[in-house]
Design an enzyme around this catalytic site. Structure first.
Site, PDB file in Angstrom:
ATOM      1  N   GLU A  45     -10.554   7.459   3.960  1.00  0.00           N
ATOM      2  CA  GLU A  45     -11.245   6.579   4.891  1.00  0.00           C
ATOM      3  C   GLU A  45     -10.385   5.327   5.051  1.00  0.00           C
ATOM      4  OE1 GLU A  45     -12.093   6.796   1.699  1.00  0.00           O
ATOM      5  OE2 GLU A  45     -11.571   4.726   1.164  1.00  0.00           O
ATOM      6  N   SER A  60       1.647  -9.664  -1.204  1.00  0.00           N
ATOM      7  CA  SER A  60       1.350  -8.241  -1.014  1.00  0.00           C
ATOM      8  C   SER A  60       1.716  -7.708   0.370  1.00  0.00           C
ATOM      9  CB  SER A  60      -0.127  -7.977  -1.300  1.00  0.00           C
ATOM     10  OG  SER A  60      -0.952  -8.834  -0.533  1.00  0.00           O
ATOM     11  N   LYS A 116       0.809  -1.230   0.000  1.00  0.00           N
ATOM     12  CA  LYS A 116       0.000   0.000   0.000  1.00  0.00           C
ATOM     13  C   LYS A 116       0.837   1.273   0.000  1.00  0.00           C
ATOM     14  CE  LYS A 116      -4.533  -1.410   1.631  1.00  0.00           C
ATOM     15  NZ  LYS A 116      -4.372  -2.863   1.886  1.00  0.00           N
TER      16      LYS A 116
HETATM   17  C1  LIG Z   1      -5.166  -3.884   1.391  1.00  0.00           C
HETATM   18  C2  LIG Z   1      -4.437  -5.118   1.106  1.00  0.00           C
HETATM   19  C3  LIG Z   1      -4.780  -5.947   0.008  1.00  0.00           C
HETATM   20  C4  LIG Z   1      -5.958  -5.692  -0.886  1.00  0.00           C
HETATM   21  O1  LIG Z   1      -5.901  -4.538  -1.652  1.00  0.00           O
HETATM   22  P1  LIG Z   1      -5.688  -4.531  -3.230  1.00  0.00           P
HETATM   23  O2  LIG Z   1      -6.030  -3.140  -3.607  1.00  0.00           O
HETATM   24  O3  LIG Z   1      -6.595  -5.547  -3.847  1.00  0.00           O
HETATM   25  O4  LIG Z   1      -4.265  -4.858  -3.490  1.00  0.00           O
HETATM   26  C5  LIG Z   1      -4.004  -7.056  -0.237  1.00  0.00           C
HETATM   27  N1  LIG Z   1      -2.959  -7.378   0.553  1.00  0.00           N
HETATM   28  C6  LIG Z   1      -2.602  -6.629   1.621  1.00  0.00           C
HETATM   29  C7  LIG Z   1      -1.444  -7.050   2.444  1.00  0.00           C
HETATM   30  C8  LIG Z   1      -3.331  -5.476   1.938  1.00  0.00           C
HETATM   31  O5  LIG Z   1      -2.986  -4.737   3.002  1.00  0.00           O
END
Ligand SMILES: *Cc1c(COP(=O)(O)O)cnc(C)c1O
Length: 409
Positions: free
Chosen positions: A118, A383, A96
């Site tokens: 938000e 992610s 993020k």
């Molecule tokens: C917020 C989040 C997501 C989901 O958000 P996307 O916009 O679909 O990438 C995925 N993995 C993690 C670790 C997150 O914090």
């Protein structure tokens, strides 16, 4: 469709990916989003902006993040090789920050003093508060009272980083009301502030801009994977909530002979309310200022959704994913909570990497796919890291031993 010139044509100047996207806004917010769009269209071509963002990524975020070969996990399954793009090693522990730093830098170039957003579980709020601290900007995060109670550590993090957390007490006191409250605050003060969306969703230009900021993930990963193996991966996959980490990972591979798969949360099963697999079970509809594919109730309103991963429980999805789904370039598959938690524990125990539950969805799909393929290679976007999920996991799944019962140690 020819994907070699894709980025030139999608989205079009109105922010449309085919019939999806656009900017569906109340009249009072139209000038505000036009201002952001014009600023972004100019700034994204400025070498000063690009160089500054590059320096921030290297010196503050710790980029490039590595690509890692999961030899032990792959070996437990068979001969197909699983690789991870380690976005969990990005500063603050997830992808993020890639778009939050971009949004913060844009705010600075536009002369704005305050970032408004938000947050649901608080992950976007923490990343944005981090960016605000870095750039010396004010930060106002709207959050439902119910979420504030559930996510105390993230609320504290935001406050330590200097952000103001605004409790939202209307309606169900969760994400939807927090969006409304943040939009109102922005409409009242858009000369001074900028609204920062947390994924490739919302009105144009956010789906475009957030994708562009996240594309560093796929650009790095493609180059790193080629350098490591001499080939491109057979499959690239990532989890899909709003769709930002997946868009960033997928875009640089669109013109390659690579199978691309977005992984949605199937939760407890396919019954409406038990999952958040918007592309798998949804249909065309508009919410939060854009047209896409979404899960609807009998009245056509956004349906209640569930996911074990709070970052994935969104009833819609970024418009670009709806488009790539319809043209068939990206496939979308869904995995259950049970498959996800098995992957969570196996990646932890076989590789020493505790993933975010969101990211464990993509790992779960890769494990299934590896079994099916037998050979070849799969590149997964990991992610985020799982520290934020530990308390929940321990309470509901203990040490995870039951996932290892039929294996020799
Ligand atoms: C917020 C989040 C997501 C989901 O958000 P996307 O916009 O679909 O990438 C995925 N993995 C993690 C670790 C997150 O914090």
């Amino acid at each position: 469709m020819d994907f070699t010139t894709y980025l030139k044509h999608y989205p079009d100047k109105d922010g449309k990916f085919g019939k999806y996207g656009g900017a569906i806004l109340p009249p009072e917010l139209i000038p505000a989003f036009e201002e952001i769009n014009e600023a972004y269209q100019t700034i994204c071509k400025s070498s000063q902006f690009i160089n500054e963002l590059r320096r921030i990524r290297r010196e503050f975020q710790g980029r490039p993040t590595p690509v890692y070969h999961c030899e032990r996990l792959s070996g437990k399954i068979g001969s197909c090789q699983i690789y991870l793009k380690r976005e969990d090693l990005n500063h603050t522990g997830a992808h993020k920050l890639n778009h939050c730093m971009g949004e913060g830098l844009l705010a600075k170039y536009m002369g704005k003093k305050k970032l408004i957003a938000e947050t649901g579980a608080g992950q976007h709020g923490v990343a944005l508060a981090t960016a605000a601290a870095f750039f010396g900007l004010e930060c106002e995060i709207h959050m439902g009272e119910v979420d504030i109670a559930k996510q105390a550590p993230n609320v504290k993090r935001m406050e330590i980083l200097g952000a103001k957390v605004v409790p939202v007490t209307r309606g169900l006191k969760t994400l939807k009301e927090a969006v409304d409250s943040a939009f109102e605050a922005y409409a009242a003060d858009y000369k001074n502030s900028i609204y920062c969306i947390g994924s490739v969703v919302g009105p144009h230009p956010f789906p475009l801009m957030v994708r562009d900021f996240q594309m560093v993930v796929g650009v790095e990963a493609r180059e790193q994977f080629l350098e490591m193996t001499g080939f491109l991966p057979d499959v690239v996959c990532a989890c899909v909530g709003g769709g930002s980490n997946s868009a960033g990972m997928f875009t640089p591979f669109l013109a390659d002979p690579v199978e691309i798969v977005g992984v949605e949360p199937l939760g407890r099963g396919p019954k409406l309310g038990d999952h958040a697999a918007s592309l798998t079970y949804g249909s065309e509809g508009a919410m939060h200022g854009f047209n896409s594919i979404m899960l609807k109730d009998e009245k056509g309103e956004p349906a209640p959704v569930y996911s074990i991963a709070s970052g994935l429980d969104y009833p819609s999805v970024g418009p670009e994913h709806a488009f790539l789904h319809d043209v068939g370039r990206v496939k979308y598959e869904a995995v259950t909570d049970e498959e996800t938690m098995e992957a969570f524990f196996k990646l932890s125990r076989y590789e020493g990497i505790i993933p975010a539950i969101e990211s464990a969805h993509a790992v779960a799909f890769a494990m299934k796919k590896a079994r099916e393929m037998g050979t070849g290679s799969i590149l997964v976007n990991l992610s985020g890291r799982g520290d934020k999920d530990l308390e929940y996991v321990i309470e509901h799944y203990g040490n995870g031993n039951r996932f290892f019962e039929d294996e020799e140690r």
